[in-house]
Scaffold this motif. Structure first.
Motif, PDB file in Angstrom:
ATOM      1  N   VAL A 286      -2.974  52.561 -24.398  1.00 59.06           N
ATOM      2  CA  VAL A 286      -1.860  52.558 -25.339  1.00 59.06           C
ATOM      3  C   VAL A 286      -1.724  51.144 -25.900  1.00 59.06           C
ATOM      4  CG1 VAL A 286       0.586  53.033 -25.682  1.00 59.06           C
ATOM      5  CG2 VAL A 286      -0.743  54.396 -24.052  1.00 59.06           C
ATOM      6  N   ILE A 287      -1.768  51.040 -27.231  1.00 64.10           N
ATOM      7  CA  ILE A 287      -1.847  49.752 -27.913  1.00 64.10           C
ATOM      8  C   ILE A 287      -0.691  49.618 -28.890  1.00 64.10           C
ATOM      9  CG2 ILE A 287      -3.245  48.298 -29.432  1.00 64.10           C
ATOM     10  CD1 ILE A 287      -5.690  50.012 -28.372  1.00 64.10           C
ATOM     11  N   ASN A 288       0.047  48.533 -28.774  1.00 63.92           N
ATOM     12  CA  ASN A 288       1.115  48.208 -29.715  1.00 63.92           C
ATOM     13  C   ASN A 288       0.522  47.395 -30.862  1.00 63.92           C
ATOM     14  OD1 ASN A 288       4.260  46.310 -29.494  1.00 63.92           O
ATOM     15  ND2 ASN A 288       3.660  47.929 -30.883  1.00 63.92           N
TER      16      ASN A 288
ATOM     17  N   LYS B 133      10.686  50.883 -22.270  1.00 64.73           N
ATOM     18  CA  LYS B 133      10.733  49.717 -23.160  1.00 64.73           C
ATOM     19  C   LYS B 133      10.522  50.145 -24.606  1.00 64.73           C
ATOM     20  CE  LYS B 133       8.958  46.303 -19.838  1.00 64.73           C
ATOM     21  NZ  LYS B 133       7.854  45.338 -19.568  1.00 64.73           N
ATOM     22  N   TRP B 134      11.229  49.441 -25.500  1.00 66.13           N
ATOM     23  CA  TRP B 134      11.080  49.671 -26.933  1.00 66.13           C
ATOM     24  C   TRP B 134      10.175  48.609 -27.541  1.00 66.13           C
ATOM     25  CZ3 TRP B 134      13.109  53.854 -29.460  1.00 66.13           C
ATOM     26  CH2 TRP B 134      14.072  54.608 -28.780  1.00 66.13           C
ATOM     27  N   TYR B 135       9.405  49.039 -28.529  1.00 63.01           N
ATOM     28  CA  TYR B 135       8.451  48.148 -29.191  1.00 63.01           C
ATOM     29  C   TYR B 135       8.552  48.282 -30.704  1.00 63.01           C
ATOM     30  CZ  TYR B 135       6.323  47.897 -24.549  1.00 63.01           C
ATOM     31  OH  TYR B 135       6.103  47.713 -23.212  1.00 63.01           O
ATOM     32  N   ARG B 136       8.419  47.176 -31.397  1.00 59.95           N
ATOM     33  CA  ARG B 136       8.339  47.200 -32.856  1.00 59.95           C
ATOM     34  C   ARG B 136       6.961  47.702 -33.293  1.00 59.95           C
ATOM     35  NH1 ARG B 136      12.251  43.888 -35.475  1.00 59.95           N
ATOM     36  NH2 ARG B 136      13.417  42.497 -34.071  1.00 59.95           N
ATOM     37  N   GLY B 137       6.856  48.026 -34.583  1.00 56.67           N
ATOM     38  CA  GLY B 137       5.560  48.350 -35.168  1.00 56.67           C
ATOM     39  C   GLY B 137       5.049  49.719 -34.781  1.00 56.67           C
ATOM     40  N   ASN B 138       3.722  49.834 -34.698  1.00 57.01           N
ATOM     41  CA  ASN B 138       3.056  51.108 -34.423  1.00 57.01           C
ATOM     42  C   ASN B 138       2.600  51.168 -32.974  1.00 57.01           C
ATOM     43  OD1 ASN B 138       3.217  51.558 -37.262  1.00 57.01           O
ATOM     44  ND2 ASN B 138       1.292  50.442 -37.542  1.00 57.01           N
ATOM     45  N   MET B 139       2.321  52.399 -32.506  1.00 59.98           N
ATOM     46  CA  MET B 139       1.796  52.589 -31.161  1.00 59.98           C
ATOM     47  C   MET B 139       0.591  53.533 -31.239  1.00 59.98           C
ATOM     48  SD  MET B 139       2.612  51.292 -28.185  1.00 59.98           S
ATOM     49  CE  MET B 139       4.352  50.902 -28.354  1.00 59.98           C
ATOM     50  N   GLU B 140      -0.531  53.063 -30.740  1.00 61.79           N
ATOM     51  CA  GLU B 140      -1.768  53.850 -30.804  1.00 61.79           C
ATOM     52  C   GLU B 140      -2.132  54.361 -29.413  1.00 61.79           C
ATOM     53  OE1 GLU B 140      -5.114  52.410 -33.283  1.00 61.79           O
ATOM     54  OE2 GLU B 140      -6.287  52.522 -31.432  1.00 61.79           O
ATOM     55  N   PHE B 141      -2.585  55.622 -29.359  1.00 60.44           N
ATOM     56  CA  PHE B 141      -3.026  56.247 -28.118  1.00 60.44           C
ATOM     57  C   PHE B 141      -4.494  56.614 -28.276  1.00 60.44           C
ATOM     58  CE2 PHE B 141       1.446  56.916 -28.698  1.00 60.44           C
ATOM     59  CZ  PHE B 141       2.021  56.810 -27.442  1.00 60.44           C
TER      60      PHE B 141
END
Length: 483
Positions: free
Chosen positions: A158-160, A141-149
């Motif tokens: 994992v946080i969008n 899946k694709w997500y907008r914005g940032n991705m935090e691990f």
């Protein structure tokens, strides 16, 4: 003159003091947060994706991978190119970042895949992950914005991290169809935005605000977006629902089946004035507005026994109902006079766990139901009478005559009769031979907005204000909460 000035000064001070007291008693206006942090892969059992030991990702657009624990400031680990696959691994004391099997960074802190410049063309793809047992799970899946691990103690979280409206782009078409009427989608956008504001700190101890599942709001990222849903979000940006100047907990459900519910009757919480049940005629034609579940009485008994209750062959049911028609309690009586009581929810979920395991109109979908009692037939058996004819005997007991001429009950407490014939001994259940039919309505908890009801109202020409003011009693829709 000096005395007059002093008096005026004192009056001004008193006036200011009174004003400050009055101001201090005005409820503080909440602001709509600019960002939302969505838990995608977590250790919370409400997540679809759980307990990652390593996560694979890629990007599209302008991103950088940064170490948020670096001193004195965020350190850029790398600038990922489009198409490259990167991995983040869990470590007992932190995380490590790999690219092409080469370690790029080991850190005790959080790692973020961060937009260099915000753009609607930027995306992060969560390709998949492996758990600690080495089992792989595809996401794609694709997500907008940032991705935090981040290291959550036993696995990766994992946080969008993205803007409020971009988050809603991925919520509205998951909660409603993108092809639904625009006014219904607008009502959903405002309800979802309001829910997020009101529950913003619900999961803050886990490092994020909301989960991406039904336990908060369904969110599918960029893959789930639709043009109509995005338009509904954009045309209602900044709008939320308030009651007494505070954002409401704008809960919603699929369809009420004809009557919404008071919040306390579902969750046992303090009654909320804007979550009052009422007749809902627009929720009687769509979705699971009507459903029917047919099952044998033997199956019902077996399922009841599996819950830890002991019950003999079932003789009758009694339903205790709330004013909405939803079943508060099911009283089950067996042929021996024993009685057990189950909640309407607990009873229904014996057949459809969570009312979510099986999704069809021939499954048990809610606790708004009746029992079609004419399907519960009295047991009938045949005996040979003194004329050598078969004679029907109804009831749950058979009797025999003793030498003294008295009648005794055969197998009084047993669940079966034992019958001897030329072919040997056979067993006949005392339970009624028929089936029981549960006829019900609606799907979901029934509190707040019915999504299919909103659909029907919009089809009838109602706008989003009409919809929201119907389902949430005494509320206002406002834009005064913009940050």
């Amino acid at each position: 003159m000096a005395g007059l000035k002093g008096l005026i000064k004192k009056m001004l001070i008193l006036t200011v003091a009174v004003f400050m007291v009055l101001v201090s008693n005005i409820p503080a206006l909440a602001e709509i947060p600019e960002k939302v942090r969505v838990g995608i892969i977590t250790s919370n059992t409400g997540s679809s994706y759980l307990n990652a030991a390593s996560v694979t990702f890629s990007v599209k657009g302008n991103y950088q991978i940064i170490d948020l624990a670096a001193i004195p400031g965020d350190e850029v680990i790398a600038i990922p190119a489009e198409g490259e696959q990167w991995k983040v691994f869990y470590l007992p004391g932190g995380v490590q970042v790999y690219q092409n099997e080469n370690i790029q960074k080991i850190t005790t802190g959080y790692v973020m895949v961060q937009e260099v410049n915000h753009s609607s063309e930027n995306r992060v793809c969560l390709v998949g992950y492996a758990n600690h047992e080495g089992q792989s799970v595809n996401i794609g899946k694709w997500y907008r914005g940032n991705m935090e691990f981040r290291n959550s103690g036993a696995a990766l979280t994992v946080i969008n991290d993205l803007s409020m409206d971009e988050y809603l782009y991925g919520v509205v078409p998951r909660e409603m169809s993108d092809g639904w009427p625009l006014e219904a989608l607008k009502a959903q956008a405002i309800a979802a935005r309001t829910y997020t504001v009101a529950n913003y700190n619900k999961r803050i101890v886990e490092g994020f605000n909301v989960l991406d599942t039904k336990y908060d709001q369904a969110y599918g990222g960029f893959n789930s977006e639709g043009d109509n849903a995005a338009r509904a979000v954009n045309e209602t940006t900044g709008k939320i629902i308030v009651y007494a100047q505070k954002p409401i907990s704008a809960v919603y459900h699929s369809t009420s089946g004809g009557h919404t519910e008071d919040n306390e009757n579902v969750w046992g919480t303090t009654p909320v004035p804007y979550l009052r049940g009422k007749p809902d005629p627009c929720s009687t034609n769509h979705g699971f507005a009507d459903w029917t579940y047919t099952v044998s009485l033997d199956d019902v008994r077996n399922r009841v026994i599996q819950t830890g209750n002991q019950i003999g062959p079932i003789n009758s049911f009694t339903l205790e109902k709330l004013p909405s028609g939803r079943v508060k309690s099911v009283i089950i009586n067996d042929i021996n006079g024993n009685t057990i009581t189950m909640t309407g929810t607990g009873f229904g979920q014996m057949f459809n766990p969570g009312f979510y395991t099986y999704l069809s109109s021939d499954n048990f979908m809610s606790r708004l139901f009746d029992i079609k009692t004419d399907q519960v037939m009295n047991p009938s058996y045949y005996v040979i009478n003194s004329l050598g004819q078969n004679a029907p005997v109804e009831g749950t007991n058979l009797y025999a005559a003793t030498d003294e001429g008295t009648a005794v009950v055969l197998n009084e407490t047993s669940a079966e009769f034992y019958i001897a014939s030329a072919n040997g001994i056979s067993v006949c259940s005392k339970s009624p031979a028929g089936m029981v039919v549960f006829e019900g309505h609606g799907w979901g908890h029934g509190v707040g907005m019915s999504q299919w009801g909103a659909y029907e109202m919009a089809k009838q020409g109602k706008n989003y204000l009409d919809i929201l003011s119907f389902y949430y009693t005494g509320v206002q829709i406002t834009s005064d909460y913009n940050s």
